[in-house]
Motif scaffolding. Structure first.
Motif, PDB file in Angstrom:
ATOM      1  N   ARG A   1       0.865  -1.192   0.000  1.00 36.97           N
ATOM      2  CA  ARG A   1       0.000   0.000   0.000  1.00 36.97           C
ATOM      3  C   ARG A   1       0.890   1.228   0.000  1.00 36.97           C
ATOM      4  N   ALA A   2       0.672   2.108  -0.986  1.00 35.66           N
ATOM      5  CA  ALA A   2       1.544   3.272  -1.160  1.00 35.66           C
ATOM      6  C   ALA A   2       0.851   4.584  -0.825  1.00 35.66           C
ATOM      7  N   SER A   3      -0.357   4.532  -0.285  1.00 38.50           N
ATOM      8  CA  SER A   3      -1.061   5.774   0.055  1.00 38.50           C
ATOM      9  C   SER A   3      -2.080   5.498   1.147  1.00 38.50           C
ATOM     10  N   GLU A   4      -2.706   6.556   1.599  1.00 37.41           N
ATOM     11  CA  GLU A   4      -3.848   6.453   2.502  1.00 37.41           C
ATOM     12  C   GLU A   4      -5.107   6.235   1.662  1.00 37.41           C
ATOM     13  N   GLN A   5      -6.208   5.855   2.314  1.00 40.32           N
ATOM     14  CA  GLN A   5      -7.473   5.679   1.610  1.00 40.32           C
ATOM     15  C   GLN A   5      -7.979   7.006   1.061  1.00 40.32           C
ATOM     16  N   VAL A   6      -8.548   6.949  -0.142  1.00 35.75           N
ATOM     17  CA  VAL A   6      -9.148   8.109  -0.797  1.00 35.75           C
ATOM     18  C   VAL A   6     -10.598   7.746  -1.119  1.00 35.75           C
ATOM     19  N   SER A   7     -11.521   8.677  -0.886  1.00 37.68           N
ATOM     20  CA  SER A   7     -12.933   8.369  -1.129  1.00 37.68           C
ATOM     21  C   SER A   7     -13.459   8.959  -2.437  1.00 37.68           C
TER      22      SER A   7
ATOM     23  N   TRP B   1     -15.465   2.514  -8.620  1.00 39.21           N
ATOM     24  CA  TRP B   1     -16.441   1.621  -8.024  1.00 39.21           C
ATOM     25  C   TRP B   1     -17.159   2.386  -6.894  1.00 39.21           C
ATOM     26  N   PRO B   2     -18.349   2.918  -7.170  1.00 40.26           N
ATOM     27  CA  PRO B   2     -19.105   3.646  -6.135  1.00 40.26           C
ATOM     28  C   PRO B   2     -19.290   2.776  -4.887  1.00 40.26           C
ATOM     29  N   GLY B   3     -19.141   3.409  -3.732  1.00 41.22           N
ATOM     30  CA  GLY B   3     -19.251   2.695  -2.467  1.00 41.22           C
ATOM     31  C   GLY B   3     -17.931   2.142  -1.966  1.00 41.22           C
ATOM     32  N   TYR B   4     -16.855   2.407  -2.709  1.00 42.59           N
ATOM     33  CA  TYR B   4     -15.532   1.922  -2.325  1.00 42.59           C
ATOM     34  C   TYR B   4     -14.533   3.070  -2.264  1.00 42.59           C
ATOM     35  N   ASN B   5     -13.701   3.080  -1.227  1.00 39.89           N
ATOM     36  CA  ASN B   5     -12.513   3.936  -1.167  1.00 39.89           C
ATOM     37  C   ASN B   5     -11.383   3.195  -1.869  1.00 39.89           C
ATOM     38  N   TRP B   6     -10.309   3.902  -2.193  1.00 36.73           N
ATOM     39  CA  TRP B   6      -9.185   3.243  -2.866  1.00 36.73           C
ATOM     40  C   TRP B   6      -7.859   3.673  -2.263  1.00 36.73           C
ATOM     41  N   ILE B   7      -6.872   2.790  -2.451  1.00 45.45           N
ATOM     42  CA  ILE B   7      -5.496   3.004  -1.993  1.00 45.45           C
ATOM     43  C   ILE B   7      -4.586   2.700  -3.173  1.00 45.45           C
ATOM     44  N   ILE B   8      -3.604   3.523  -3.425  1.00 46.01           N
ATOM     45  CA  ILE B   8      -2.622   3.260  -4.480  1.00 46.01           C
ATOM     46  C   ILE B   8      -1.739   2.089  -4.051  1.00 46.01           C
TER      47      ILE B   8
ATOM     48  N   PRO C   1     -14.557  -1.321   0.911  1.00 44.93           N
ATOM     49  CA  PRO C   1     -15.935  -0.851   1.090  1.00 44.93           C
ATOM     50  C   PRO C   1     -16.006   0.328   2.060  1.00 44.93           C
ATOM     51  N   GLN C   2     -16.780   1.342   1.695  1.00 40.85           N
ATOM     52  CA  GLN C   2     -16.963   2.499   2.575  1.00 40.85           C
ATOM     53  C   GLN C   2     -17.845   2.144   3.761  1.00 40.85           C
ATOM     54  N   ASN C   3     -18.813   1.272   3.551  1.00 47.56           N
ATOM     55  CA  ASN C   3     -19.715   0.850   4.615  1.00 47.56           C
ATOM     56  C   ASN C   3     -19.128  -0.383   5.290  1.00 47.56           C
ATOM     57  N   LYS C   4     -18.583  -0.213   6.457  1.00 44.68           N
ATOM     58  CA  LYS C   4     -17.926  -1.305   7.189  1.00 44.68           C
ATOM     59  C   LYS C   4     -18.910  -2.391   7.610  1.00 44.68           C
ATOM     60  N   ASN C   5     -20.211  -2.074   7.645  1.00 39.30           N
ATOM     61  CA  ASN C   5     -21.223  -3.031   8.084  1.00 39.30           C
ATOM     62  C   ASN C   5     -21.813  -3.840   6.930  1.00 39.30           C
TER      63      ASN C   5
END
Length: 111
Positions: free
Chosen positions: A41-47, A52-59, A75-79
Motif C-alpha cells: 500500500r503506497a497511500s492512505e485511503q481516498v474516497s 467503483w461507487p461505495g468503495y474507497n481506494w489506496i494506491i 468498502p466504505q460501509n464497514k457493516n
C-alpha cells in the motif's frame, strides 16, 4: 463506470475481464480485478474519484521496484457484506513464468 469491457486470456487464465477506465486527468488504464495480490500500500485511503461507487481506494505498488501496479478498493460501509478487492493495471503486470526468461526494468527506466 468502465468505458469498455472485454474477456482475454492472461497467462494461464482464460476469460479474464479486462475493463478500460479513464481517470479525472484523462489517463486511460486497462484494469483486471482480483481478490489477492502481492503488493504494498503506497497511500492512505481516498474516497473521491472512484471507479467503483461505495468503495474507497489506496494506491498500490510493486513490492520490489515500487512501480504503481493498481489500487485496492475497500468498502466504505464497514457493516456491509462487500469485500475489498484489487484493481491491477494490466500493462504493469508481469507473470512469474515470463519473468524467469527476462531481465526486467521498471517502465520508468526504459526508453
Amino acid at each position: 463506470m468502465a468505458i469498455s469491457k472485454r474477456n482475454d486470456s492472461l497467462g494461464p487464465a482464460d476469460r479474464v475481464m479486462v475493463q478500460l477506465f479513464k481517470n479525472p486527468q484523462g489517463a486511460m488504464f486497462e484494469v483486471i480485478t482480483t481478490k489477492e495480490a502481492n503488493v504494498f500500500r503506497a497511500s492512505e485511503q481516498v474516497s473521491g474519484d472512484t471507479w467503483w461507487p461505495g468503495y474507497n481506494w489506496i494506491i498500490l505498488g510493486c513490492p520490489q521496484c515500487h512501480q504503481h501496479v493498481g489500487w485496492e478498493y475497500i468498502p466504505q460501509n464497514k457493516n456491509s457484506d462487500a469485500k475489498s478487492f484489487f484493481g491491477l493495471v494490466l500493462s504493469n503486470l508481469l507473470y512469474e513464468n515470463e519473468a524467469d526468461e527476462l531481465i526486467v526494468l521498471p517502465k520508468s527506466y526504459q526508453s
